[in-house]
Design a protein around this motif. Structure first.
Motif, PDB file in Angstrom:
ATOM      1  N   ARG A 152     -30.688  -5.185   2.501  1.00  0.00           N
ATOM      2  CA  ARG A 152     -30.186  -4.302   1.153  1.00  0.00           C
ATOM      3  C   ARG A 152     -30.923  -5.777  -0.349  1.00  0.00           C
ATOM      4  NH1 ARG A 152     -25.058  -2.742   0.321  1.00  0.00           N
ATOM      5  NH2 ARG A 152     -24.625  -3.928  -1.344  1.00  0.00           N
ATOM      6  N   ASP A 153     -32.130  -6.571   0.867  1.00  0.00           N
ATOM      7  CA  ASP A 153     -33.085  -7.167  -0.201  1.00  0.00           C
ATOM      8  C   ASP A 153     -34.032  -6.678  -0.899  1.00  0.00           C
ATOM      9  OD1 ASP A 153     -30.566  -9.452  -0.997  1.00  0.00           O
ATOM     10  OD2 ASP A 153     -31.767 -11.075   0.720  1.00  0.00           O
ATOM     11  N   GLY A 154     -34.297  -5.249   0.140  1.00  0.00           N
ATOM     12  CA  GLY A 154     -35.323  -4.461   0.140  1.00  0.00           C
ATOM     13  C   GLY A 154     -36.114  -3.567   1.453  1.00  0.00           C
ATOM     14  N   ALA A 155     -35.958  -5.285   2.339  1.00  0.00           N
ATOM     15  CA  ALA A 155     -36.612  -4.626   3.746  1.00  0.00           C
ATOM     16  C   ALA A 155     -37.009  -3.472   3.806  1.00  0.00           C
ATOM     17  CB  ALA A 155     -36.218  -5.896   4.798  1.00  0.00           C
ATOM     18  N   THR A 156     -38.553  -2.585   4.590  1.00  0.00           N
ATOM     19  CA  THR A 156     -38.340  -2.142   5.065  1.00  0.00           C
ATOM     20  C   THR A 156     -38.141  -1.605   6.223  1.00  0.00           C
ATOM     21  OG1 THR A 156     -40.647  -2.124   5.690  1.00  0.00           O
ATOM     22  CG2 THR A 156     -40.073  -1.954   3.900  1.00  0.00           C
ATOM     23  N   VAL A 157     -38.308  -0.570   7.181  1.00  0.00           N
ATOM     24  CA  VAL A 157     -38.128  -0.254   8.390  1.00  0.00           C
ATOM     25  C   VAL A 157     -38.858  -1.576   8.919  1.00  0.00           C
ATOM     26  CG1 VAL A 157     -38.214   1.776   9.980  1.00  0.00           C
ATOM     27  CG2 VAL A 157     -36.672   2.115   8.087  1.00  0.00           C
ATOM     28  N   ASP A 158     -40.387  -1.235   8.844  1.00  0.00           N
ATOM     29  CA  ASP A 158     -41.067  -2.238   9.643  1.00  0.00           C
ATOM     30  C   ASP A 158     -41.041  -3.229   9.415  1.00  0.00           C
ATOM     31  OD1 ASP A 158     -42.699   0.697  10.063  1.00  0.00           O
ATOM     32  OD2 ASP A 158     -44.263  -0.202   8.913  1.00  0.00           O
ATOM     33  N   ASP A 159     -40.337  -3.869   8.473  1.00  0.00           N
ATOM     34  CA  ASP A 159     -39.762  -5.494   8.314  1.00  0.00           C
ATOM     35  C   ASP A 159     -38.808  -5.748   9.451  1.00  0.00           C
ATOM     36  OD1 ASP A 159     -41.362  -5.623   6.428  1.00  0.00           O
ATOM     37  OD2 ASP A 159     -40.151  -5.603   4.763  1.00  0.00           O
ATOM     38  N   LEU A 160     -37.885  -4.659   9.162  1.00  0.00           N
ATOM     39  CA  LEU A 160     -36.348  -5.146  10.415  1.00  0.00           C
ATOM     40  C   LEU A 160     -37.200  -5.012  11.949  1.00  0.00           C
ATOM     41  CD1 LEU A 160     -33.666  -2.973   8.407  1.00  0.00           C
ATOM     42  CD2 LEU A 160     -34.363  -5.336   8.327  1.00  0.00           C
ATOM     43  N   ASP A 161     -37.732  -3.456  11.814  1.00  0.00           N
ATOM     44  CA  ASP A 161     -38.116  -2.941  13.352  1.00  0.00           C
ATOM     45  C   ASP A 161     -38.618  -4.783  13.772  1.00  0.00           C
ATOM     46  OD1 ASP A 161     -38.079  -1.070  15.254  1.00  0.00           O
ATOM     47  OD2 ASP A 161     -40.295  -1.658  15.456  1.00  0.00           O
ATOM     48  N   GLN A 162     -39.657  -5.380  13.183  1.00  0.00           N
ATOM     49  CA  GLN A 162     -39.913  -6.445  13.622  1.00  0.00           C
ATOM     50  C   GLN A 162     -38.827  -7.606  14.152  1.00  0.00           C
ATOM     51  OE1 GLN A 162     -42.890  -6.468  14.353  1.00  0.00           O
ATOM     52  NE2 GLN A 162     -43.832  -7.467  13.218  1.00  0.00           N
ATOM     53  N   VAL A 163     -38.381  -7.863  13.230  1.00  0.00           N
ATOM     54  CA  VAL A 163     -36.827  -8.006  14.114  1.00  0.00           C
ATOM     55  C   VAL A 163     -36.587  -7.792  14.822  1.00  0.00           C
ATOM     56  CG1 VAL A 163     -34.761  -9.250  13.138  1.00  0.00           C
ATOM     57  CG2 VAL A 163     -36.598  -8.863  10.934  1.00  0.00           C
ATOM     58  N   ALA A 164     -36.079  -6.909  14.846  1.00  0.00           N
ATOM     59  CA  ALA A 164     -35.993  -6.013  16.647  1.00  0.00           C
ATOM     60  C   ALA A 164     -37.040  -6.282  17.883  1.00  0.00           C
ATOM     61  CB  ALA A 164     -35.424  -4.851  17.238  1.00  0.00           C
ATOM     62  N   THR A 165     -38.257  -6.629  17.751  1.00  0.00           N
ATOM     63  CA  THR A 165     -38.593  -7.063  18.423  1.00  0.00           C
ATOM     64  C   THR A 165     -38.892  -8.451  18.614  1.00  0.00           C
ATOM     65  OG1 THR A 165     -40.768  -5.462  17.794  1.00  0.00           O
ATOM     66  CG2 THR A 165     -41.882  -6.967  18.800  1.00  0.00           C
ATOM     67  N   LEU A 166     -38.773  -9.581  18.123  1.00  0.00           N
ATOM     68  CA  LEU A 166     -38.341 -11.030  17.986  1.00  0.00           C
ATOM     69  C   LEU A 166     -37.759 -11.481  18.621  1.00  0.00           C
ATOM     70  CD1 LEU A 166     -40.420 -12.221  14.556  1.00  0.00           C
ATOM     71  CD2 LEU A 166     -41.134 -12.342  16.901  1.00  0.00           C
ATOM     72  N   ALA A 167     -36.574 -10.256  18.467  1.00  0.00           N
ATOM     73  CA  ALA A 167     -34.992 -10.910  18.690  1.00  0.00           C
ATOM     74  C   ALA A 167     -34.794 -10.312  20.115  1.00  0.00           C
ATOM     75  CB  ALA A 167     -33.705  -9.866  18.520  1.00  0.00           C
ATOM     76  N   MET A 168     -35.469  -9.679  20.669  1.00  0.00           N
ATOM     77  CA  MET A 168     -35.954  -9.060  22.011  1.00  0.00           C
ATOM     78  C   MET A 168     -36.268 -10.510  23.077  1.00  0.00           C
ATOM     79  SD  MET A 168     -33.020  -6.667  22.130  1.00  0.00           S
ATOM     80  CE  MET A 168     -33.616  -6.062  24.504  1.00  0.00           C
ATOM     81  N   ARG A 169     -37.287 -10.981  22.071  1.00  0.00           N
ATOM     82  CA  ARG A 169     -37.938 -11.807  22.682  1.00  0.00           C
ATOM     83  C   ARG A 169     -37.430 -13.056  23.658  1.00  0.00           C
ATOM     84  NH1 ARG A 169     -43.231 -12.664  19.685  1.00  0.00           N
ATOM     85  NH2 ARG A 169     -44.402 -10.635  19.752  1.00  0.00           N
ATOM     86  N   ALA A 170     -35.633 -13.302  23.159  1.00  0.00           N
ATOM     87  CA  ALA A 170     -34.834 -14.456  23.169  1.00  0.00           C
ATOM     88  C   ALA A 170     -33.751 -13.764  24.733  1.00  0.00           C
ATOM     89  CB  ALA A 170     -34.173 -14.665  21.510  1.00  0.00           C
ATOM     90  N   TRP A 171     -34.737 -12.559  24.872  1.00  0.00           N
ATOM     91  CA  TRP A 171     -33.114 -12.348  25.950  1.00  0.00           C
ATOM     92  C   TRP A 171     -33.495 -12.884  27.189  1.00  0.00           C
ATOM     93  CZ3 TRP A 171     -29.699  -8.809  25.058  1.00  0.00           C
ATOM     94  CH2 TRP A 171     -29.161  -8.368  27.456  1.00  0.00           C
ATOM     95  N   PRO A 172     -33.148 -13.417  28.420  1.00  0.00           N
ATOM     96  CA  PRO A 172     -33.350 -13.936  29.581  1.00  0.00           C
ATOM     97  C   PRO A 172     -33.911 -13.419  30.511  1.00  0.00           C
ATOM     98  CG  PRO A 172     -30.816 -14.241  29.075  1.00  0.00           C
ATOM     99  CD  PRO A 172     -31.742 -13.146  27.912  1.00  0.00           C
ATOM    100  N   ALA A 173     -34.663 -14.014  30.944  1.00  0.00           N
ATOM    101  CA  ALA A 173     -35.319 -12.993  32.213  1.00  0.00           C
ATOM    102  C   ALA A 173     -34.588 -13.078  33.274  1.00  0.00           C
ATOM    103  CB  ALA A 173     -36.840 -13.913  32.582  1.00  0.00           C
ATOM    104  N   PRO A 174     -34.802 -12.295  34.150  1.00  0.00           N
ATOM    105  CA  PRO A 174     -33.774 -11.458  35.332  1.00  0.00           C
ATOM    106  C   PRO A 174     -33.563 -12.835  36.255  1.00  0.00           C
ATOM    107  CG  PRO A 174     -34.955 -10.033  34.915  1.00  0.00           C
ATOM    108  CD  PRO A 174     -36.041 -10.497  33.933  1.00  0.00           C
ATOM    109  N   ALA A 175     -32.936 -12.858  37.121  1.00  0.00           N
ATOM    110  CA  ALA A 175     -32.991 -14.413  37.755  1.00  0.00           C
ATOM    111  C   ALA A 175     -34.105 -13.977  38.629  1.00  0.00           C
ATOM    112  CB  ALA A 175     -31.483 -14.228  38.849  1.00  0.00           C
TER     113      ALA A 175
END
Length: 200
Positions: free
Chosen positions: A177-200
């Motif tokens: 809503r503030d004007g972020a592009t698809v690429d901007d938001l896709d970068q957020v997704a990429t960074l967020a997935m780095r927080a996913w816990p590693a398997p046991a």
């Protein structure tokens, strides 16, 4: 002789509902007026009331339409992917594409429709809050399944992890809503997935 108050000839209910949805999506529930709705839908107020009932009922129908169309990707991602990690990543990637799509208002209706509201809209706000909580719960359910298969560590706090990704989705909506592009938001997704816990 008075003018007829029924629906105009050639009235397309689905098209009118899509226009109403866009108004609620763009302005939020409380700020959307009957005058704005009738102008967007190209009908007179009596036609709106005859076809959809009052503003509250029209919003409920528009919300259901949103969930079946623009917002359906969230349910599909959680249901169709074989692992929670794949489901969450798909949800984030598709949110990036959907929230910044110029074909419709930015962001997510369920997240933004009652950002600001008064007492008269509290029922609508509670309904949308319930939908967001249900989405977060669905994420946690998928995560618990991955604990059972060893894809997530046994001590993973799935409630906290689901809250983190729900907050990410909500933030992506605000950024769109503030004007972020698809690429901007896709970068957020990429960074967020780095927080996913590693398997046991």
């Amino acid at each position: 002789m008075s003018k007829p108050t029924g629906r105009p000839r050639g009235f397309d209910r689905d098209a009118a509902l899509e226009q109403a949805l866009a108004e609620f999506w763009r302005h939020g529930y409380e700020a959307t007026s009957i005058a704005g709705l009738t102008q967007a839908m190209n009908i007179r107020p009596p036609s709106l009331y005859a076809a959809f009932g009052d503003k509250r009922k029209l919003f409920t129908e528009a919300l259901e339409h949103y969930q079946r169309t623009h917002g359906a990707f969230t349910v599909r991602a959680l249901a169709e992917e074989p692992t929670a990690r794949q489901a969450i990543e798909r949800l984030l990637r598709e949110a990036a594409a959907n929230y910044a799509d110029p074909a419709h208002p930015p962001g997510c209706l369920v997240i933004t429709a009652t950002v600001n509201y008064g007492p008269e809209s509290a029922e609508v706000a509670a309904e949308l809050r319930g939908m967001r909580e249900a989405g977060k719960h669905a994420m946690a359910v998928r995560m618990k399944e991955d604990i059972g298969t060893g894809r997530l560590p046994a001590d993973t706090d799935v409630e906290a992890l689901a809250t983190f990704y729900a907050a990410t989705v909500q933030g992506m909506s605000a950024q769109a809503r503030d004007g972020a592009t698809v690429d901007d938001l896709d970068q957020v997704a990429t960074l967020a997935m780095r927080a996913w816990p590693a398997p046991a």
